[in-house]
Design a protein around this motif. Sequence first.
Motif, PDB file in Angstrom:
ATOM      1  N   UNK A 102       0.826  -1.211   0.000  1.00  0.00           N
ATOM      2  CA  UNK A 102       0.000   0.000   0.000  1.00  0.00           C
ATOM      3  C   UNK A 102       0.860   1.260   0.000  1.00  0.00           C
ATOM      4  N   UNK A 103       2.061   1.168   0.568  1.00  0.00           N
ATOM      5  CA  UNK A 103       2.948   2.331   0.688  1.00  0.00           C
ATOM      6  C   UNK A 103       3.793   2.562  -0.554  1.00  0.00           C
ATOM      7  N   UNK A 104       4.047   1.506  -1.312  1.00  0.00           N
ATOM      8  CA  UNK A 104       5.087   1.559  -2.334  1.00  0.00           C
ATOM      9  C   UNK A 104       4.548   1.960  -3.706  1.00  0.00           C
ATOM     10  N   UNK A 105       5.244   2.875  -4.350  1.00  0.00           N
ATOM     11  CA  UNK A 105       4.929   3.284  -5.718  1.00  0.00           C
ATOM     12  C   UNK A 105       6.234   3.529  -6.457  1.00  0.00           C
ATOM     13  N   UNK A 106       6.603   2.563  -7.285  1.00  0.00           N
ATOM     14  CA  UNK A 106       7.853   2.673  -8.034  1.00  0.00           C
ATOM     15  C   UNK A 106       7.756   1.772  -9.260  1.00  0.00           C
ATOM     16  N   UNK A 107       8.283   2.199 -10.411  1.00  0.00           N
ATOM     17  CA  UNK A 107       8.167   1.385 -11.636  1.00  0.00           C
ATOM     18  C   UNK A 107       8.874   0.038 -11.566  1.00  0.00           C
ATOM     19  N   UNK A 108       9.793  -0.132 -10.604  1.00  0.00           N
ATOM     20  CA  UNK A 108      10.496  -1.408 -10.467  1.00  0.00           C
ATOM     21  C   UNK A 108      10.012  -2.219  -9.271  1.00  0.00           C
ATOM     22  N   UNK A 109       8.818  -1.885  -8.789  1.00  0.00           N
ATOM     23  CA  UNK A 109       8.172  -2.651  -7.720  1.00  0.00           C
ATOM     24  C   UNK A 109       6.772  -3.022  -8.183  1.00  0.00           C
ATOM     25  N   UNK A 110       6.384  -4.258  -7.927  1.00  0.00           N
ATOM     26  CA  UNK A 110       5.085  -4.752  -8.375  1.00  0.00           C
ATOM     27  C   UNK A 110       3.974  -3.825  -7.881  1.00  0.00           C
ATOM     28  N   UNK A 111       3.037  -3.497  -8.758  1.00  0.00           N
ATOM     29  CA  UNK A 111       1.978  -2.544  -8.413  1.00  0.00           C
ATOM     30  C   UNK A 111       0.836  -3.233  -7.671  1.00  0.00           C
ATOM     31  N   UNK A 112       0.325  -2.549  -6.667  1.00  0.00           N
ATOM     32  CA  UNK A 112      -0.743  -3.066  -5.806  1.00  0.00           C
ATOM     33  C   UNK A 112      -2.068  -2.408  -6.184  1.00  0.00           C
ATOM     34  N   UNK A 113      -3.131  -3.224  -6.343  1.00  0.00           N
ATOM     35  CA  UNK A 113      -4.438  -2.691  -6.713  1.00  0.00           C
ATOM     36  C   UNK A 113      -5.489  -2.843  -5.615  1.00  0.00           C
ATOM     37  N   UNK A 114      -5.230  -3.652  -4.621  1.00  0.00           N
ATOM     38  CA  UNK A 114      -6.202  -3.789  -3.543  1.00  0.00           C
ATOM     39  C   UNK A 114      -6.105  -5.142  -2.870  1.00  0.00           C
ATOM     40  N   UNK A 115      -6.755  -5.239  -1.713  1.00  0.00           N
ATOM     41  CA  UNK A 115      -6.782  -6.505  -0.980  1.00  0.00           C
ATOM     42  C   UNK A 115      -8.068  -6.594  -0.184  1.00  0.00           C
ATOM     43  N   UNK A 116      -8.485  -7.804   0.066  1.00  0.00           N
ATOM     44  CA  UNK A 116      -9.677  -8.057   0.867  1.00  0.00           C
ATOM     45  C   UNK A 116      -9.447  -9.281   1.729  1.00  0.00           C
ATOM     46  N   UNK A 117      -9.788  -9.197   3.014  1.00  0.00           N
ATOM     47  CA  UNK A 117      -9.832 -10.439   3.791  1.00  0.00           C
ATOM     48  C   UNK A 117     -11.033 -11.244   3.327  1.00  0.00           C
ATOM     49  N   UNK A 118     -10.910 -12.537   3.322  1.00  0.00           N
ATOM     50  CA  UNK A 118     -11.972 -13.410   2.841  1.00  0.00           C
ATOM     51  C   UNK A 118     -12.493 -14.235   4.002  1.00  0.00           C
ATOM     52  N   UNK A 119     -13.796 -14.464   4.016  1.00  0.00           N
ATOM     53  CA  UNK A 119     -14.374 -15.298   5.060  1.00  0.00           C
ATOM     54  C   UNK A 119     -13.783 -16.706   4.990  1.00  0.00           C
ATOM     55  N   UNK A 120     -13.600 -17.353   6.145  1.00  0.00           N
ATOM     56  CA  UNK A 120     -13.048 -18.713   6.141  1.00  0.00           C
ATOM     57  C   UNK A 120     -13.867 -19.655   5.271  1.00  0.00           C
ATOM     58  N   UNK A 121     -13.167 -20.471   4.484  1.00  0.00           N
ATOM     59  CA  UNK A 121     -13.818 -21.471   3.654  1.00  0.00           C
ATOM     60  C   UNK A 121     -13.520 -22.842   4.236  1.00  0.00           C
ATOM     61  N   UNK A 122     -14.553 -23.478   4.775  1.00  0.00           N
ATOM     62  CA  UNK A 122     -14.417 -24.807   5.372  1.00  0.00           C
ATOM     63  C   UNK A 122     -13.295 -24.813   6.408  1.00  0.00           C
ATOM     64  N   UNK A 123     -13.243 -23.744   7.225  1.00  0.00           N
ATOM     65  CA  UNK A 123     -12.285 -23.694   8.317  1.00  0.00           C
ATOM     66  C   UNK A 123     -10.956 -23.064   7.979  1.00  0.00           C
ATOM     67  N   UNK A 124     -10.754 -22.599   6.722  1.00  0.00           N
ATOM     68  CA  UNK A 124      -9.471 -22.026   6.328  1.00  0.00           C
ATOM     69  C   UNK A 124      -9.643 -20.550   5.984  1.00  0.00           C
TER      70      UNK A 124
END
Length: 235
Positions: A102-124
């Motif tokens: 979320x902090x990083x912005x540089x052409x030689x660093x992989x670009x981040x578009x977002x993240x979401x926590x996901x509800x557990x699926x069958x206990x995971x």
Amino acid sequence: RIMGNDDRRSRGCLSTLTGLVPSAADTFAAWSWLKARVLFAGGLTLTIEGRSVVVLEPLGEGGFSSVHKCVDRAGTPYALKRCFVQHDEHFLVAKTEVDMLKRLQHPNIIRFFGSDPVEPQMGVPNIQVLMEHCDQSLIGIMKQRFTSKFTEEEVLSIFHNVVQAVCYLHSLTPPVAHRDLKADNVLLGADRRYKLCDFGSCTSEAYEPQGTREINLFQDEIDRNTTLEYRADRR
């Protein structure tokens, strides 16, 4: 292959193959991982921070995560990393990577578009991260070029790209140490730039160990967050 590199999952799988009786913890870890992988199949539509994507083919997997290619409605490709959190250490690694991206912005660093926590699926429980899609990894290119080798200009270009990323990290306040620099964590983007990825081991903490006990604790920290064959010579 489904079990990845996690020791507990590997032991559970090995026990099944060899006929040995696995522990309850090993069995649960291996079975939970398998169920989560089966549930996360191609063709699934996900929405991450308002961006809808369709999951396509797998790109790779690690000890407790998998990466899939996905596309939005316009056909723009992305990489979707899903981390299967089975204990606190897994959660800390995933959270560290998300917070850092979320902090990083540089052409030689992989670009981040977002993240979401996901509800557990069958206990995971799991965390998913949407990132820039890169067609190739440096380690993959090295394997393809095993006989033809790189030219001097190509080597310098790769080195320059990686150094630019590291220089950017070290220039931040506070500075960031990646701690897991290796060919596996360098990707080639669509813009033909090499990009640093995998920030789960990075830190902004400065260590000044005093005495044998603190040095040993520091060594444990290094062991957890670096890859043995890529460590600098400490002699």
